[in-house]
Design an enzyme around this catalytic site. Structure first.
Site, PDB file in Angstrom:
ATOM      1  N   ASP A  65       0.803  -1.092   0.019  1.00  0.00           N
ATOM      2  CA  ASP A  65      -0.157  -0.067   0.066  1.00  0.00           C
ATOM      3  C   ASP A  65       0.927   1.238  -0.083  1.00  0.00           C
ATOM      4  OD1 ASP A  65      -1.621   1.983   0.418  1.00  0.00           O
ATOM      5  OD2 ASP A  65      -2.607   1.308   2.000  1.00  0.00           O
ATOM      6  N   TYR A 159      -5.594  15.676 -10.069  1.00  0.00           N
ATOM      7  CA  TYR A 159      -5.024  14.731 -10.925  1.00  0.00           C
ATOM      8  C   TYR A 159      -3.746  15.554 -11.442  1.00  0.00           C
ATOM      9  CZ  TYR A 159      -3.770  10.806 -14.172  1.00  0.00           C
ATOM     10  OH  TYR A 159      -3.003  10.135 -15.060  1.00  0.00           O
ATOM     11  N   ARG A 192      -6.929   2.313 -22.735  1.00  0.00           N
ATOM     12  CA  ARG A 192      -8.329   1.596 -22.421  1.00  0.00           C
ATOM     13  C   ARG A 192      -7.923   0.561 -21.428  1.00  0.00           C
ATOM     14  NH1 ARG A 192      -8.526  -0.962 -27.570  1.00  0.00           N
ATOM     15  NH2 ARG A 192      -8.267   1.183 -28.343  1.00  0.00           N
TER      16      ARG A 192
END
Length: 235
Positions: A65, A159, A192
């Protein structure tokens, strides 16, 4: 997976259980590297690692993590105890919040910075010193053209800001490292994946190609650069 032969390099890929991370694991494994497929969810990481192992690749799943410094250090300790040295670090794990600036709450901004910037900070602080000590390393920070500042405003807000900061981190770590340890950022394009969506124009294979290329740079390859489609692009 053994590190008995130091002629075989080992790559650790964060967020390796899906998308660009999984495909990078596949491409680097096919190139002959041992793979540490790191995932926050250990069950998903094991499933992905087993998938690649069935394809004949040498893959070890690891729980990691990147938002937890203790988790990063614990992963490094387990690898060290197993005799595994990380030669290649691909900082791929990320999140993609899309809120416009004036709809953005502080917690979303904090999460974007914690994952997209601080995750790479933690892994670089943990793994790059040993690369420097051994005289070989490759670090690939998976960034985005949405974080570029030369031709556009970083966006979406949380972002883009975090990816712009990741680009700055790339330059800082590269400047602090000898040329034997190459630190670069990559924009894989609109790919994608679960994050990019089904309408994205770029296949995951194409998106991971420059990531893998930077992970396998020769000794005279570039460092401290930002790349797309194997070509340098503006910051």
């Amino acid at each position: 997976m053994s590190q008995a032969s130091h002629s075989i390099r080992t790559a650790l890929v964060t967020g390796g259980n899906r998308g660009i991370g999984l495909e990078t694991c596949r491409q680097l494994g096919r190139a002959g590297l041992d793979i540490v497929l790191a995932a926050r969810d250990p069950a998903r990481g094991r499933t992905a690692a087993q998938e690649l192992t069935r394809q004949g690749l040498r893959v070890r799943g690891e729980e990691l993590d990147i938002t937890d410094g203790g988790s990063v250090r614990a992963c490094a300790q387990r690898l060290a105890e197993a005799g595994i040295e990380v030669d290649v670090l691909v900082n791929n794990a990320g999140v993609y919040p899309t809120e416009p600036f004036f709809s953005l709450d502080e917690e979303t901004m904090r999460q974007s910075v914690d994952v997209n910037l601080m995750g790479a900070f933690r892994t670089c602080r943990t793994f790059v010193p040993e690369m420097i000590r051994r005289g070989y390393g490759r670090v690939v920070n998976v960034s985005s053209g949405l974080g570029a500042m030369t031709d556009n405003v970083p966006s979406p807000a949380a972002y883009g800001i975090a990816k712009a900061a990741l680009n700055a981190l790339t330059l800082v770590v590269a400047a602090a490292s000898p040329s034997s340890v190459k630190i670069n950022a990559v924009c894989p394009g609109w790919v994608r994946t679960d994050m990019g969506g089904e309408w994205a124009p770029t296949t995951v294979e194409r998106g991971a190609d420059t990531v893998s290329w930077l992970a396998l740079l020769p000794d005279d390859g570039p460092t401290g650069g930002f790349f797309r489609n194997r070509s340098r692009i503006p910051w």
